[in-house]
Design a protein around this motif. Structure first.
Motif, PDB file in Angstrom:
ATOM      1  N   GLU A  44      32.929  36.496 -56.429  1.00 51.18           N
ATOM      2  CA  GLU A  44      32.306  35.238 -56.040  1.00 51.18           C
ATOM      3  C   GLU A  44      33.346  34.125 -56.104  1.00 51.18           C
ATOM      4  O   GLU A  44      34.224  34.113 -56.959  1.00 51.18           O
ATOM      5  N   ARG A  45      33.250  33.211 -55.208  1.00 49.02           N
ATOM      6  CA  ARG A  45      34.214  32.107 -55.141  1.00 49.02           C
ATOM      7  C   ARG A  45      33.546  30.816 -55.613  1.00 49.02           C
ATOM      8  O   ARG A  45      32.380  30.573 -55.340  1.00 49.02           O
ATOM      9  N   ASN A  46      34.335  30.004 -56.270  1.00 53.06           N
ATOM     10  CA  ASN A  46      33.871  28.685 -56.653  1.00 53.06           C
ATOM     11  C   ASN A  46      34.375  27.718 -55.578  1.00 53.06           C
ATOM     12  O   ASN A  46      35.564  27.461 -55.479  1.00 53.06           O
ATOM     13  N   VAL A  47      33.484  27.218 -54.768  1.00 51.55           N
ATOM     14  CA  VAL A  47      33.878  26.370 -53.653  1.00 51.55           C
ATOM     15  C   VAL A  47      33.665  24.889 -53.942  1.00 51.55           C
ATOM     16  O   VAL A  47      33.688  24.062 -53.042  1.00 51.55           O
TER      17      VAL A  47
END
Length: 82
Positions: free
Chosen positions: A60-63
């Motif tokens: 998961e990416r922290n955008v």
């Protein structure tokens, strides 16, 4: 004089584009053995299971964008060259 290089360029482009148009379902070649069971796996994985990316390969990416500058945390591995 410019007609020959232009014609050659168009023919190359048509050949390149026609090569990527095949969309068929992949099937195993008759007479070949299926893939062996992976070490530690209870059974052979299906093709759809093999195509599904694992959590480790797609984390998961922290955008969240940063709105202001922040002080960096200390990095113990950021050492000067020796």
């Amino acid at each position: 004089m410019l007609r020959t290089p232009r014609l050659l360029l168009v023919a190359t482009a048509i050949l390149a584009l026609s090569a990527c148009g095949s969309r068929q379902k992949l099937t195993a070649v008759e007479g070949t053995a299926p893939a062996p069971v992976a070490y530690g796996a209870p059974m052979v994985a299906t093709p759809s299971e093999l195509m599904e990316p694992s959590t480790q390969s797609r984390p998961e990416r922290n955008v969240e964008l940063r709105r202001k500058s922040e002080v960096r945390a200390d990095d113990p591995f950021d050492l000067p060259p020796e």
